[in-house]
Design a protein around this motif. Structure first.
Motif, mmCIF file in Angstrom:
data_model
loop_
_atom_site.group_PDB
_atom_site.id
_atom_site.type_symbol
_atom_site.label_atom_id
_atom_site.label_comp_id
_atom_site.label_asym_id
_atom_site.label_seq_id
_atom_site.Cartn_x
_atom_site.Cartn_y
_atom_site.Cartn_z
ATOM 1 N N GLU A 115 7.470 10.505 -42.879
ATOM 2 C CA GLU A 115 8.381 11.431 -43.600
ATOM 3 C C GLU A 115 9.017 12.428 -42.630
ATOM 4 O OE1 GLU A 115 5.731 11.505 -47.728
ATOM 5 O OE2 GLU A 115 6.226 13.378 -46.709
ATOM 6 N N VAL A 116 8.314 12.683 -41.528
ATOM 7 C CA VAL A 116 8.841 13.625 -40.531
ATOM 8 C C VAL A 116 9.885 12.918 -39.666
ATOM 9 C CG1 VAL A 116 8.239 15.090 -38.566
ATOM 10 C CG2 VAL A 116 6.670 14.905 -40.510
ATOM 11 N N SER A 117 9.519 11.742 -39.162
ATOM 12 C CA SER A 117 10.458 11.050 -38.246
ATOM 13 C C SER A 117 11.742 10.672 -38.977
ATOM 14 C CB SER A 117 9.793 9.791 -37.674
ATOM 15 O OG SER A 117 9.551 8.870 -38.719
ATOM 16 N N ALA A 118 11.631 10.392 -40.267
ATOM 17 C CA ALA A 118 12.814 9.934 -41.029
ATOM 18 C C ALA A 118 13.917 10.986 -41.057
ATOM 19 C CB ALA A 118 12.379 9.607 -42.457
ATOM 20 N N VAL A 119 13.563 12.262 -40.968
ATOM 21 C CA VAL A 119 14.592 13.319 -41.095
ATOM 22 C C VAL A 119 14.989 13.924 -39.756
ATOM 23 C CG1 VAL A 119 13.846 13.906 -43.442
ATOM 24 C CG2 VAL A 119 12.810 15.097 -41.487
ATOM 25 N N MET A 120 14.319 13.480 -38.683
ATOM 26 C CA MET A 120 14.598 14.117 -37.379
ATOM 27 C C MET A 120 15.845 13.540 -36.719
ATOM 28 S SD MET A 120 10.713 14.416 -35.821
ATOM 29 C CE MET A 120 11.151 15.391 -34.382
ATOM 30 N N ARG A 121 16.509 14.346 -35.902
ATOM 31 C CA ARG A 121 17.678 13.871 -35.163
ATOM 32 C C ARG A 121 17.187 13.038 -33.970
ATOM 33 N NH1 ARG A 121 22.071 18.063 -32.599
ATOM 34 N NH2 ARG A 121 20.281 18.702 -31.324
ATOM 35 N N THR A 122 16.187 13.583 -33.259
ATOM 36 C CA THR A 122 15.542 12.854 -32.147
ATOM 37 C C THR A 122 14.048 12.842 -32.450
ATOM 38 O OG1 THR A 122 17.083 14.105 -30.778
ATOM 39 C CG2 THR A 122 15.467 12.717 -29.621
ATOM 40 N N PRO A 123 13.462 11.692 -32.723
ATOM 41 C CA PRO A 123 12.057 11.649 -33.199
ATOM 42 C C PRO A 123 11.036 11.771 -32.077
ATOM 43 C CG PRO A 123 12.975 9.446 -33.208
ATOM 44 C CD PRO A 123 14.068 10.344 -32.709
ATOM 45 N N LEU A 124 10.860 13.012 -31.558
ATOM 46 C CA LEU A 124 9.868 13.230 -30.496
ATOM 47 C C LEU A 124 8.676 14.007 -31.043
ATOM 48 C CD1 LEU A 124 12.108 14.436 -27.474
ATOM 49 C CD2 LEU A 124 11.243 12.111 -27.955
ATOM 50 N N LEU A 125 7.468 13.579 -30.723
ATOM 51 C CA LEU A 125 6.247 14.299 -31.116
ATOM 52 C C LEU A 125 5.454 14.633 -29.850
ATOM 53 C CD1 LEU A 125 4.253 15.277 -33.331
ATOM 54 C CD2 LEU A 125 3.201 13.020 -33.264
ATOM 55 N N ILE A 126 5.310 15.958 -29.603
ATOM 56 C CA ILE A 126 4.522 16.407 -28.441
ATOM 57 C C ILE A 126 3.202 16.933 -28.986
ATOM 58 C CG2 ILE A 126 4.632 17.740 -26.294
ATOM 59 C CD1 ILE A 126 7.264 16.336 -26.676
ATOM 60 N N ASP A 127 2.120 16.267 -28.673
ATOM 61 C CA ASP A 127 0.832 16.555 -29.312
ATOM 62 C C ASP A 127 -0.095 17.288 -28.333
ATOM 63 O OD1 ASP A 127 -1.604 14.429 -31.090
ATOM 64 O OD2 ASP A 127 -1.513 16.594 -30.700
ATOM 65 N N GLY A 128 -0.302 18.571 -28.595
ATOM 66 C CA GLY A 128 -1.101 19.411 -27.684
ATOM 67 C C GLY A 128 -2.581 19.425 -28.001
ATOM 68 N N ARG A 129 -2.996 18.750 -29.080
ATOM 69 C CA ARG A 129 -4.416 18.803 -29.461
ATOM 70 C C ARG A 129 -4.976 17.426 -29.836
ATOM 71 N NH1 ARG A 129 -6.265 23.942 -27.914
ATOM 72 N NH2 ARG A 129 -4.618 25.420 -28.382
ATOM 73 N N SER A 130 -4.269 16.374 -29.439
ATOM 74 C CA SER A 130 -4.692 15.008 -29.779
ATOM 75 C C SER A 130 -5.014 14.892 -31.266
ATOM 76 C CB SER A 130 -5.927 14.598 -28.950
ATOM 77 O OG SER A 130 -6.119 13.210 -29.093
ATOM 78 N N VAL A 131 -4.118 15.432 -32.071
ATOM 79 C CA VAL A 131 -4.262 15.323 -33.539
ATOM 80 C C VAL A 131 -3.933 13.890 -33.960
ATOM 81 C CG1 VAL A 131 -3.287 16.098 -35.746
ATOM 82 C CG2 VAL A 131 -3.718 17.747 -33.903
ATOM 83 N N TYR A 132 -3.015 13.264 -33.205
ATOM 84 C CA TYR A 132 -2.583 11.898 -33.545
ATOM 85 C C TYR A 132 -2.870 10.955 -32.367
ATOM 86 C CZ TYR A 132 -0.018 14.818 -36.810
ATOM 87 O OH TYR A 132 0.313 15.761 -37.752
ATOM 88 N N THR A 133 -2.800 9.629 -32.661
ATOM 89 C CA THR A 133 -2.838 8.654 -31.564
ATOM 90 C C THR A 133 -1.413 8.204 -31.306
ATOM 91 O OG1 THR A 133 -2.997 6.793 -33.085
ATOM 92 C CG2 THR A 133 -5.085 7.801 -32.367
ATOM 93 N N ARG A 134 -1.190 7.685 -30.121
ATOM 94 C CA ARG A 134 0.125 7.148 -29.797
ATOM 95 C C ARG A 134 0.524 6.076 -30.806
ATOM 96 N NH1 ARG A 134 2.544 7.653 -25.148
ATOM 97 N NH2 ARG A 134 0.648 8.152 -24.000
ATOM 98 N N GLU A 135 -0.431 5.230 -31.169
ATOM 99 C CA GLU A 135 -0.141 4.132 -32.108
ATOM 100 C C GLU A 135 0.342 4.701 -33.448
ATOM 101 O OE1 GLU A 135 -3.011 4.544 -30.361
ATOM 102 O OE2 GLU A 135 -2.133 3.238 -28.805
ATOM 103 N N GLN A 136 -0.391 5.676 -33.984
ATOM 104 C CA GLN A 136 0.009 6.285 -35.267
ATOM 105 C C GLN A 136 1.455 6.774 -35.198
ATOM 106 O OE1 GLN A 136 -3.246 9.243 -35.395
ATOM 107 N NE2 GLN A 136 -2.995 9.209 -37.600
ATOM 108 N N ALA A 137 1.746 7.507 -34.124
ATOM 109 C CA ALA A 137 3.072 8.115 -33.994
ATOM 110 C C ALA A 137 4.145 7.036 -33.868
ATOM 111 C CB ALA A 137 3.086 9.024 -32.770
ATOM 112 N N GLU A 138 3.900 6.051 -33.026
ATOM 113 C CA GLU A 138 4.917 5.023 -32.815
ATOM 114 C C GLU A 138 5.131 4.173 -34.060
ATOM 115 O OE1 GLU A 138 4.540 4.889 -27.945
ATOM 116 O OE2 GLU A 138 3.686 3.223 -29.117
#
Ligand code: SAJ
Length: 440
Positions: free
Chosen positions: A405-428
């Motif tokens: 739901e977040v990536s769908a509305v973003m202009r450039t879908p970048l996620l910078i994760d400072g606390r390892s809340v997500y995995t790369r796989e989840q985000a991609e």
């Protein structure tokens, strides 16, 4: 009153207590002492806070299990009363002082609140009173600052007309009551007899070791235990920086390092905030500034941890450039403004440093935090047309958020994760380009 008589009154819960400073530490302490049956007076200079507390309303937001109910209970039973008037302290046998002891931009302790409370207490303090500093102070502060100031403002003599000690608190936002009840504490009186009397108070609320020490030891233990944590975190952060450059995953490295006996590598992250860890190492260092000992590790650890929010900006800049955008004009959502997960506490939050830097570089920043007033709201809505979401705090709610739901509305879908809340796989899988702190 002699210390022996005071000890007896404390055992019987007949001593009349006071807590100066009804903040994150003072309020839970006052409420716990009142709950055990003591008559407790809370002194607080912020009038609106006094008014709220006397209505039984807890002024501390964030997740604090049991505190709101406890406060209502002790206010309703009239065991706790808040006031702004120091004169009300005149009949108090034991006065705890829980005021802020921050450090300034030069890492020098600011004892204004402590000095002010001692200057106001002195003239009204009764003979035989026991004063206990719970605030964290630099080693030698009790001897060089507190004792002379209280003797001067009261015209009384320590260990004759009043007694003095230091019992540093070990609370943590989110576990205020639990930590107070279950964590051991060092109890440092100016004399061994004073220490014993202090223990006669604390054993009513602390169901753990009460370690009898002198004042300097109490000052050293508290500041050293937090400097230890800061150094440990800095080490983890430095390994994270190494992993980024050589293609490792610091979180995996940490997990496996900690399988080795006697290893306890801490969590790397987007920075170190709060009212304790960023400050106490400087208090420890300040305490020995005149003793010509050169400290190298403690200041270096502070520098590493202070750099982490700025490193998050570096990660963002690199990701934006790879997406052919510049940071100037980029729309950035900062997720997490508090310094700690599931807390509303903003003190020394690394996110404050991050937001300031992003705005200096021309980014358009919106802040989201489910606990901090003014920044709550719907993250996907805030992410509309954004070029990046930067995760600064591992709030529980973020873990279950629908990234798609977040990536769908973003202009450039970048996620910078400072606390390892997500995995790369989840985000991609959710359509986001993922940059994780410590993940090469
Ligand atoms: N942090 C890391 N990595 C870690 C641990 C913490 O980056 O491995 C960051 C957090 O995100 C936060 C900051 O450091 O920004 C401080 O976190 P903290 O868990 O140390 O929380 P505090 O500041 O509330 O620390 C207090 C301290 N307690 C007292 O000073 C009485 C600390 O000594 C305790 O270890 C901590 O609570 C606790 O865990 O109880």
């Amino acid at each position: 009153m002699s210390l022996g008589e005071l000890s007896r009154k404390l055992e019987q819960k007949e001593a009349r207590l006071a807590v100066i400073g009804l903040g994150y530490v003072g309020l839970p302490v006052a409420a716990l002492l009142a709950e055990t049956g003591f008559d407790v007076l809370g002194v607080e200079i912020r009038g609106e806070r006094v008014e709220k507390i006397n209505r039984g309303i807890c002024p501390i937001e964030g997740v604090e299990p049991g505190l709101a109910d406890l406060l209502t209970k002790v206010i309703t039973s009239h065991k706790l009363l808040a006031t702004s008037d120091y004169a009300d302290l005149k009949d108090r046998d034991v006065i705890l002082i829980d005021v802020e002891t921050p450090v300034d931009e030069h890492n020098t302790p600011r004892y204004e609140a402590l000095r002010a409370s001692l200057k106001s207490l002195g003239p009204v303090m009764k003979v035989g009173a026991l004063v206990i500093i719970e605030s964290t102070v630099a080693p030698q502060t009790m001897k060089d600052v507190v004792l002379p100031l209280l003797e001067q403002s009261s015209g009384k003599k320590v260990n004759t007309d009043f007694y003095l000690g230091h019992c540093p608190e070990r609370v943590m936002p989110g576990k205020l009551l639990k930590n107070l009840r279950t964590l051991s504490r060092v109890v440092g009186g100016m004399t061994p007899e004073t220490t014993e009397t202090m223990i006669a108070l604390y054993h009513h609320i602390v169901h753990a070791d009460l370690d009898a020490v002198d004042c300097i030891t109490a000052e050293l233990v508290k500041t050293a235990e937090n400097a230890y944590r800061d150094v440990q975190i800095a080490f983890a952060n430095e390994v994270a920086l190494i992993c980024e450059t050589v293609g490792g995953d610091v979180w995996k490295v940490r997990e496996l390092v900690n399988k080795s006996p006697f290893r306890q590598m801490h969590l790397p992250g987007a920075g170190v905030g709060g009212h304790c860890i960023p400050k106490d190492p400087w208090l420890l260092a300040y305490g020995v500034k005149n003793n010509n000992v050169t400290l190298r590790i403690i200041p270096a650890a502070r520098a590493v941890n202070d750099f982490m929010p700025l490193h998050m900006v570096e990660l963002l800049e690199k990701a934006l450039i790879a997406s052919e955008r510049t940071i100037s004009g980029a729309r950035v959502v900062v997720s997490g403004y508090a310094y700690l997960e599931d807390s509303d506490d903003m003190r020394n939050s690394p996110s404050i440093v991050l937001v300031k830097r992003l705005r200096e570089l021309g980014a358009k920043v919106v802040i989201h935090d489910p606990y901090v007033a003014g920044y709550k709201g719907d993250l996907p809505a805030l992410a509309r047309n954004a070029d990046a979401v930067i995760v600064m705090v591992a709030h529980s709610g973020y873990k279950t958020m629908k990234l798609s739901e977040v990536s769908a509305v973003m202009r450039t879908p970048l996620l910078i994760d400072g606390r390892s809340v997500y995995t790369r796989e989840q985000a991609e899988q959710a359509g986001l380009k993922y940059i994780g702190l410590g993940k090469g």
